[in-house]
Design an enzyme around this catalytic site. Structure first.
Site, PDB file in Angstrom:
ATOM      1  N   ASP A  21       0.868  -1.175   0.000  1.00  0.00           N
ATOM      2  CA  ASP A  21       0.000   0.000   0.000  1.00  0.00           C
ATOM      3  C   ASP A  21       0.914   1.237   0.000  1.00  0.00           C
ATOM      4  OD1 ASP A  21       0.915   0.215   2.594  1.00  0.00           O
ATOM      5  OD2 ASP A  21      -1.065   0.143   3.541  1.00  0.00           O
ATOM      6  N   HIS A  22       0.326   2.405   0.253  1.00  0.00           N
ATOM      7  CA  HIS A  22       1.111   3.644   0.258  1.00  0.00           C
ATOM      8  C   HIS A  22       2.216   3.605   1.312  1.00  0.00           C
ATOM      9  CE1 HIS A  22      -2.337   3.864   2.905  1.00  0.00           C
ATOM     10  NE2 HIS A  22      -1.664   4.721   3.664  1.00  0.00           N
ATOM     11  N   CYS A  78       3.015  -3.432   3.969  1.00  0.00           N
ATOM     12  CA  CYS A  78       2.164  -2.299   4.357  1.00  0.00           C
ATOM     13  C   CYS A  78       2.829  -1.663   5.583  1.00  0.00           C
ATOM     14  CB  CYS A  78       0.717  -2.722   4.585  1.00  0.00           C
ATOM     15  SG  CYS A  78       0.414  -3.838   5.959  1.00  0.00           S
ATOM     16  N   GLY A  79       2.093  -0.838   6.315  1.00  0.00           N
ATOM     17  CA  GLY A  79       2.724  -0.147   7.440  1.00  0.00           C
ATOM     18  C   GLY A  79       3.240  -1.110   8.479  1.00  0.00           C
ATOM     19  N   THR A  80       2.405  -2.058   8.872  1.00  0.00           N
ATOM     20  CA  THR A  80       2.798  -3.056   9.869  1.00  0.00           C
ATOM     21  C   THR A  80       3.104  -4.419   9.257  1.00  0.00           C
ATOM     22  OG1 THR A  80       0.497  -3.727  10.117  1.00  0.00           O
ATOM     23  CG2 THR A  80       1.306  -1.993  11.619  1.00  0.00           C
ATOM     24  N   GLY A  81       2.666  -4.641   8.045  1.00  0.00           N
ATOM     25  CA  GLY A  81       2.731  -5.969   7.428  1.00  0.00           C
ATOM     26  C   GLY A  81       1.534  -6.835   7.791  1.00  0.00           C
ATOM     27  N   ILE A  82       0.737  -6.374   8.748  1.00  0.00           N
ATOM     28  CA  ILE A  82      -0.370  -7.214   9.240  1.00  0.00           C
ATOM     29  C   ILE A  82      -1.503  -7.282   8.221  1.00  0.00           C
ATOM     30  CG2 ILE A  82      -2.131  -7.473  11.026  1.00  0.00           C
ATOM     31  CD1 ILE A  82      -0.143  -6.114  12.984  1.00  0.00           C
ATOM     32  N   GLY A  83      -1.997  -6.129   7.814  1.00  0.00           N
ATOM     33  CA  GLY A  83      -3.163  -6.121   6.929  1.00  0.00           C
ATOM     34  C   GLY A  83      -2.894  -6.818   5.605  1.00  0.00           C
ATOM     35  N   HIS A 111      10.558 -24.047   8.058  1.00  0.00           N
ATOM     36  CA  HIS A 111       9.472 -24.827   8.678  1.00  0.00           C
ATOM     37  C   HIS A 111       8.147 -24.710   7.941  1.00  0.00           C
ATOM     38  CE1 HIS A 111      11.258 -25.289  13.007  1.00  0.00           C
ATOM     39  NE2 HIS A 111      12.167 -25.478  12.067  1.00  0.00           N
ATOM     40  N   ARG A 145       9.651 -33.646   8.601  1.00  0.00           N
ATOM     41  CA  ARG A 145       8.469 -33.562   9.472  1.00  0.00           C
ATOM     42  C   ARG A 145       7.617 -32.337   9.173  1.00  0.00           C
ATOM     43  NH1 ARG A 145      12.602 -31.223  12.301  1.00  0.00           N
ATOM     44  NH2 ARG A 145      12.126 -29.454  13.658  1.00  0.00           N
ATOM     45  N   HIS A 146       8.229 -31.322   8.556  1.00  0.00           N
ATOM     46  CA  HIS A 146       7.476 -30.093   8.261  1.00  0.00           C
ATOM     47  C   HIS A 146       6.543 -30.269   7.056  1.00  0.00           C
ATOM     48  CE1 HIS A 146      10.103 -28.216  11.110  1.00  0.00           C
ATOM     49  NE2 HIS A 146      11.171 -28.519  10.389  1.00  0.00           N
TER      50      HIS A 146
END
Ligand code: RB5
Length: 154
Positions: A21-22, A78-83, A111, A145-146
């Site tokens: 995003d911006h 994005c700003g936090t990477g969360i959205g 992993h 295993r992963h």
């Protein structure tokens, strides 16, 4: 030619999609340049400037590009990477990892076989983000295993 380990997400010559995003625009521009220097093709899905936009649109476009095989890997910012990581992860086949340090950059590949690196541009010094991108692309999936656990993600 140097030997490269199996299970890398992408190799030089492959395409890496980038989207932001911006808030992530400047970091996206920086990392796109790094990707080209590393020998990757870059599929830039926007945003195209600092004008305010909505991260779900760009996360979805990036997720679709990776899920449909237009790109072998993705970088979502994005700003936090969360959205933008939430948006990308709503596309089946996408495993977007929100990375904060070198350990999570490596472990998301080793992993989780993550195929999208998500970064928070407002939380990370650019030099750290650049280092995380290099680690992410240089770390193979561990398999073993992963593999069964990743398969359960669908
Ligand atoms: C935009 O102001 C901000 O909300 C966005 O970049 C992101 O941090 C959302 O998760």
């Amino acid at each position: 030619m140097s030997e490269q380990p199996a299970n890398l997400l992408a190799r030089p010559g492959d395409t890496v999609a980038v989207a932001s995003d911006h808030a992530g625009y400047d970091l996206k521009t920086l990392l796109a340049g790094d990707l080209k220097e590393m020998g990757f093709k870059v599929l830039d899905l926007g945003a195209n400037g600092l004008e305010s936009v909505d991260y779900p649109d760009f996360g979805a476009a990036l997720g679709q590009a990776v899920a449909r095989g237009r790109a072998q890997a993705g970088v979502a910012i994005c700003g936090t990477g969360i959205g933008i990581s939430i948006a990308a992860n709503r596309i089946p086949g996408v495993r977007a990892a929100l990375v904060h340090d070198k350990a999570t950059a490596a472990l998301s590949r080793e992993h989780n076989d993550a195929n999208v690196l998500a970064l928070g541009a407002r939380l990370l010094p650019p030099e750290e983000a650049r280092a995380f991108l290099k680690i992410f692309l240089a770390t193979p999936f561990g398999g073993g295993r992963h593999a069964g656990r990743v398969a359960k993600l669908g």
